[in-house]
Scaffold this active site. Structure first.
Site, PDB file in Angstrom:
ATOM      1  N   HIS A  89       0.832  -1.202   0.000  1.00 13.29           N
ATOM      2  CA  HIS A  89       0.000   0.000   0.000  1.00 13.29           C
ATOM      3  C   HIS A  89       0.871   1.259   0.000  1.00 13.29           C
ATOM      4  O   HIS A  89       0.674   2.161  -0.824  1.00 13.29           O
ATOM      5  CB  HIS A  89      -0.905  -0.039   1.236  1.00 13.29           C
ATOM      6  CG  HIS A  89      -1.852   1.099   1.351  1.00 13.29           C
ATOM      7  ND1 HIS A  89      -3.206   0.948   1.185  1.00 13.29           N
ATOM      8  CD2 HIS A  89      -1.656   2.416   1.636  1.00 13.29           C
ATOM      9  CE1 HIS A  89      -3.800   2.123   1.355  1.00 13.29           C
ATOM     10  NE2 HIS A  89      -2.873   3.027   1.640  1.00 13.29           N
ATOM     11  N   GLU A  90       1.838   1.323   0.914  1.00 10.89           N
ATOM     12  CA  GLU A  90       2.665   2.534   1.035  1.00 10.89           C
ATOM     13  C   GLU A  90       3.594   2.710  -0.162  1.00 10.89           C
ATOM     14  O   GLU A  90       3.770   3.831  -0.653  1.00 10.89           O
ATOM     15  CB  GLU A  90       3.453   2.522   2.347  1.00 10.89           C
ATOM     16  CG  GLU A  90       2.593   2.475   3.595  1.00 10.89           C
ATOM     17  CD  GLU A  90       1.495   3.528   3.654  1.00 10.89           C
ATOM     18  OE1 GLU A  90       1.683   4.647   3.123  1.00 10.89           O
ATOM     19  OE2 GLU A  90       0.432   3.233   4.228  1.00 10.89           O
TER      20      GLU A  90
ATOM     21  N   HIS B 234       1.599   4.146  -2.968  1.00 10.55           N
ATOM     22  CA  HIS B 234       1.459   5.605  -2.859  1.00 10.55           C
ATOM     23  C   HIS B 234       2.637   6.309  -3.517  1.00 10.55           C
ATOM     24  O   HIS B 234       2.463   7.266  -4.276  1.00 10.55           O
ATOM     25  CB  HIS B 234       1.411   6.037  -1.391  1.00 10.55           C
ATOM     26  CG  HIS B 234       0.049   6.026  -0.792  1.00 10.55           C
ATOM     27  ND1 HIS B 234      -1.003   6.748  -1.305  1.00 10.55           N
ATOM     28  CD2 HIS B 234      -0.433   5.396   0.308  1.00 10.55           C
ATOM     29  CE1 HIS B 234      -2.070   6.556  -0.552  1.00 10.55           C
ATOM     30  NE2 HIS B 234      -1.756   5.728   0.427  1.00 10.55           N
TER      31      HIS B 234
END
Length: 197
Positions: free
Chosen positions: A148-149, A152
């Site tokens: 997820h990070e 980003h």
């Protein structure tokens, strides 16, 4: 340092690939990186998040912080920072994600959660806060957070991974909340907690 407003889906900084943080010939990092890392930790902690990428606070640099359970159901937490991460994963399932086991949320999509297909194992390599090489890996929730990070920092939101009815529900939620336009943010500790922590 400070708790910084978190950008909401629709802000262009969330859709732009971040810039790697320069590393000196001696392995040193720019002095301002320490301040950025402190802001990321303070903002993530105030938001009760498990991870936060720099572009979520409007800084287009390749760094994220985390404070995440090791895996679902385990008591231990892992906390750290990864600068200039490179991601590796096991295979990502092509089936419809399980609404009970695969739910994912995001501080840039405040208060919403949708089932998201992710690899069960992930590893990132990069640098720590001192500029030393590190490798961080995990399974389950921790692997989900790493993906997820890093996503980003590549200019993606977890909404981009949604399929079928979950993708349609997310589009409705973005529209219903008035998101999808530049300039929206929320500030942990000042604005109501969208996840009800």
């Amino acid at each position: 340092m400070a708790v910084v407003p978190i950008r909401i889906v629709g802000d262009p900084v969330l859709r732009t690939e971040t810039t790697p943080i320069p590393v000196g010939d001696d392995g040193s990092l720019p002095a301002e990186v320490a301040d950025l890392i402190r802001d990321l930790y303070e903002t993530m902690d105030a938001a009760n998040g498990v991870g936060l990428a720099a572009n979520q606070i409007g800084v287009s640099q390749r760094v994220f912080v985390y404070d995440c359970p090791d895996s679902r159901g385990r008591a231990g937490r892992r906390r750290g920072v990864v600068i200039n991460p490179v991601l590796e994963t096991s295979d990502i399932p092509e089936t419809m994600p399980d609404p009970d086991d695969d739910e994912e949320g995001c501080l840039s999509v405040p208060g919403e959660q949708f089932p998201t297909g992710r690899a069960d194992w992930a590893r990132v390599t990069g640098l720590d806060a001192d500029g030393s090489p590190i490798t961080v890996e995990g399974t389950g929730l921790f692997a989900r957070m790493l993906q997820h990070e890093t996503g980003h920092l590549d200019g993606f939101l977890y909404l981009d991974r949604l399929i079928g009815r979950h993708a349609r529900a997310a589009k409705r939620a973005v529209k219903h909340n008035g998101w999808g336009v530049p300039g929206l943010s929320w500030t942990p500790g000042e604005d109501p907690d969208p996840f009800g922590h």
